[in-house]
Write an enzyme that holds these catalytic residues in place. Structure first.
Site, mmCIF file in Angstrom:
data_model
loop_
_atom_site.group_PDB
_atom_site.id
_atom_site.type_symbol
_atom_site.label_atom_id
_atom_site.label_comp_id
_atom_site.label_asym_id
_atom_site.label_seq_id
_atom_site.Cartn_x
_atom_site.Cartn_y
_atom_site.Cartn_z
ATOM 1 N N ASP A 101 0.856 -1.195 0.000
ATOM 2 C CA ASP A 101 0.000 0.000 0.000
ATOM 3 C C ASP A 101 0.887 1.239 0.000
ATOM 4 O O ASP A 101 2.081 1.162 0.316
ATOM 5 C CB ASP A 101 -0.934 0.025 1.228
ATOM 6 N N GLU A 163 0.043 -1.185 5.806
ATOM 7 C CA GLU A 163 1.120 -0.678 6.663
ATOM 8 C C GLU A 163 0.981 0.815 6.919
ATOM 9 O O GLU A 163 1.186 1.292 8.036
ATOM 10 C CB GLU A 163 2.487 -0.980 6.023
HETATM 11 N N1 BES Z 1 8.681 3.151 5.345
HETATM 12 C C1 BES Z 1 8.048 3.775 6.470
HETATM 13 C C2 BES Z 1 8.804 3.588 7.770
HETATM 14 C C3 BES Z 1 10.000 4.490 7.893
HETATM 15 C C4 BES Z 1 9.834 5.861 7.856
HETATM 16 C C5 BES Z 1 11.240 3.957 8.061
HETATM 17 C C6 BES Z 1 10.923 6.695 7.990
HETATM 18 C C7 BES Z 1 12.314 4.797 8.184
HETATM 19 C C8 BES Z 1 12.154 6.162 8.150
HETATM 20 C C9 BES Z 1 6.662 3.176 6.634
HETATM 21 O O1 BES Z 1 6.026 2.936 5.416
HETATM 22 C C10 BES Z 1 5.796 4.158 7.389
HETATM 23 O O2 BES Z 1 5.655 5.270 6.988
HETATM 24 N N2 BES Z 1 5.246 3.744 8.495
HETATM 25 C C11 BES Z 1 4.306 4.512 9.260
HETATM 26 C C12 BES Z 1 3.755 3.564 10.302
HETATM 27 C C13 BES Z 1 2.564 4.072 11.034
HETATM 28 C C14 BES Z 1 1.388 4.333 10.151
HETATM 29 C C15 BES Z 1 2.195 3.043 12.102
HETATM 30 C C16 BES Z 1 4.975 5.713 9.920
HETATM 31 O O3 BES Z 1 6.139 5.624 10.345
HETATM 32 O O4 BES Z 1 4.341 6.755 9.985
HETATM 33 ZN ZN ZN Z 2 7.086 2.004 4.080
#
Ligand code: BES
Ligand code: ZN
Length: 474
Positions: A101, A163
């Site tokens: 997604d 996710e």
């Molecule tokens: N790929 C990101 C996680 C990430 C962000 C890793 C910045 C390293 C640096 C992931 O897709 C994401 O954005 N996750 C969300 C999770 C939340 C909705 C629980 C986030 O971090 O906001």
């Molecule tokens: Zn991500």
């Protein structure tokens, strides 16, 4: 091994354009998990993946996690695609996770068309987060298979479509399948994060958690005319703005009493981990377009990104936000904010502190409106030692592809499932990023550089070859 890996690298180079076309194909599927009207597209993306893996001979299992209420509509949650490629008792088993997604892309003209720029950028929603990386695993297997190269490990995979919206339903599936589908997993690898800068690769061993809140203030039964009612009724929006302003100061310091109490102090040993990293304020300010950096020292910026909690205010549902003027008093508004959490904060304690603080502040306003604090999701932080052989395999693979030792980093973002895997499968998890710091995940014009995409496909393959020859019990 060297021979097979060299052949694999050559084939990746030869197939560059084909791999970009595959990325184009998946960017064109607008699999936005937070938008109810796009749910069919998210499902389509999951089905696309499953079909491609099955064409390669992988065994897949589709699990539909159930229902969700979004924008007042009951929706089917998108499928979790579990899979297995190869089942040789003499090989190690690596589990990879990724998400298909993407975030919404409101301000862009054509976010779901991949544009190849002259400077090597491949611009399109999901290119780096996380469609490029999940294709990396697929294209790695495909390339080995087409060339008749021995695949070095048994590969299990777990791809989800929620996710970006809190991974609803996934934890329960992992817990349920821990002794079934995931049985026999030796190590886990996730490629869903980014380098610290633009040139030096890294391995990542920590993530922050996230606790997300809605702060609802409700007043009259319907929106009101401000000329008639302004100054004569308690306005929900005024209350909300007062409350939101109390949460954090303009230098990022959280104002909620007790919130820093559970934060681990910095040790001398940790202090050393900020040395010699590819990270500079000059580069960061360039990426930001304006220098809006709070801290004077690079290491303080990193500490506030990696190891201190932060609080961000995201938006207000129900507020007037269109261009032009409208003299309305909104009847009900919902402020959205979240805290990123770090060792050793507990989401339950965080929610208690946030709620108690807001209730106290609201009482001070003497308003007749009604206020409610709702925690919509709470994902825990993850911190692991980078000394595990899984990280050795990741470092060797990085050196093979990029010719440098990777930086060791933590991240400020969250991938809650990381901890679920670690705790329920009792295995080490490595975060092995493909993209760079300036890719702009969640932002306008998200991109992945052609170099990172192509070398990243090599990197993921090289990592699997390294796992095959590394003693994982050491
Ligand atoms: N790929 C990101 C996680 C990430 C962000 C890793 C910045 C390293 C640096 C992931 O897709 C994401 O954005 N996750 C969300 C999770 C939340 C909705 C629980 C986030 O971090 O906001
Ligand atoms: Zn991500």
């Amino acid at each position: 091994m060297a021979n097979t890996v060299d052949k694999y690298f050559d084939l990746v180079d030869q197939n560059q354009q084909k791999f970009i076309e595959t990325l184009r194909e998946v960017v064109e599927i607008p699999s936005v998990s937070s938008d109810a009207s796009k749910r069919g597209e998210v499902v389509r993306m999951g089905e696309w993946l499953q079909a491609r893996w099955e064409q390669l001979g992988a065994q897949c299992k589709r699990i539909d996690p159930g229902k969700q209420i979004l924008e007042g509509e009951e929706l089917d949650l998108p499928p979790v695609i579990l899979g297995q490629y190869g089942n040789d008792a003499n090989k190690k088993t690596v589990l990879v996770y990724g998400h298909y997604d993407v975030q919404p892309a409101l301000l862009e003209e054509d976010p779901f068309t991949l544009v190849e720029m002259d400077d090597g950028r491949l611009v399109g929603r999901g290119s780096t987060d996380d469609k490029g990386p999940i294709l990396g695993w697929l294209l790695c297997v495909e390339t080995h298979k087409q060339a008749g190269l021995d695949f070095p490990v048994n590969l299990k995979f777990c791809f989800e479509g929620m996710e970006e919206s809190g991974s609803e339903g996934l934890d329960a599936i992992i817990i349920d399948q821990a002794d079934k589908w995931f049985k026999g997993t030796d190590v886990v690898c996730i490629s869903d994060n980014y380098w610290l800068g633009k040139n030096k690769p890294c391995l990542t061993h920590g993530l922050r958690g996230v606790s997300y809140f809605h702060l609802e203030v409700e007043g009259p039964g319907a929106d009101l005319h401000s000329g008639v009612f302004g100054g004569t009724v308690h306005e929900p929006m005024v209350d909300l703005v007062h409350l939101l302003s109390k949460l954090v100061d303009t230098n990022g310091r959280i104002q909620i009493p007790g919130i820093y109490d559970q934060v681990m102090p910095v040790t001398d040993e940790e202090e050393l981990t900020y040395e010699n990293l590819e990270f500079s304020h000059v580069a960061l300010a360039t990426d930001l377009k304006h220098d809006v950096i709070i801290h004077a020292e690079e290491r303080d910026t990193l500490k506030h990104r990696w190891r201190y909690p932060t609080l961000s205010i995201h938006g207000v549902e129900g507020a007037f936000y269109s261009p032009g003027d409208k003299t309305v008093i909104p009847a009900k508004v919902k402020g959205k904010f979240s805290l990123r959490t770090v060792p050793n904060m507990e989401p339950k304690r965080v929610a208690e502190l946030v709620t108690a603080f807001l209730e106290k502040e609201f009482a001070k306003l003497g308003s007749k409106n009604r206020m409610r604090v709702i925690e919509t999701h709470g994902g825990r932080w993850w911190y692991s030692s980078p000394n595990h052989p899984n990280f050795v395999a990741g470092a060797r693979a990085t050196e093979l592809v990029y010719g440098v030792k990777p930086d060791l980093t933590r991240e400020g973002g969250s991938i809650p499932v990381t901890l679920t895997f670690e705790e329920n499968l009792n295995v080490n998890v490595l975060l092995l990023p493909m993209g760079a710091a300036d890719d702009g995940a969640h932002s306008i014009n998200e991109k992945i550089d052609r170099r990172n995409y192509i070398q990243g496909i090599k990197l993921l393959g090289a990592y699997l070859h390294e796992v095959a020859v590394t003693d994982m019990t050491a």
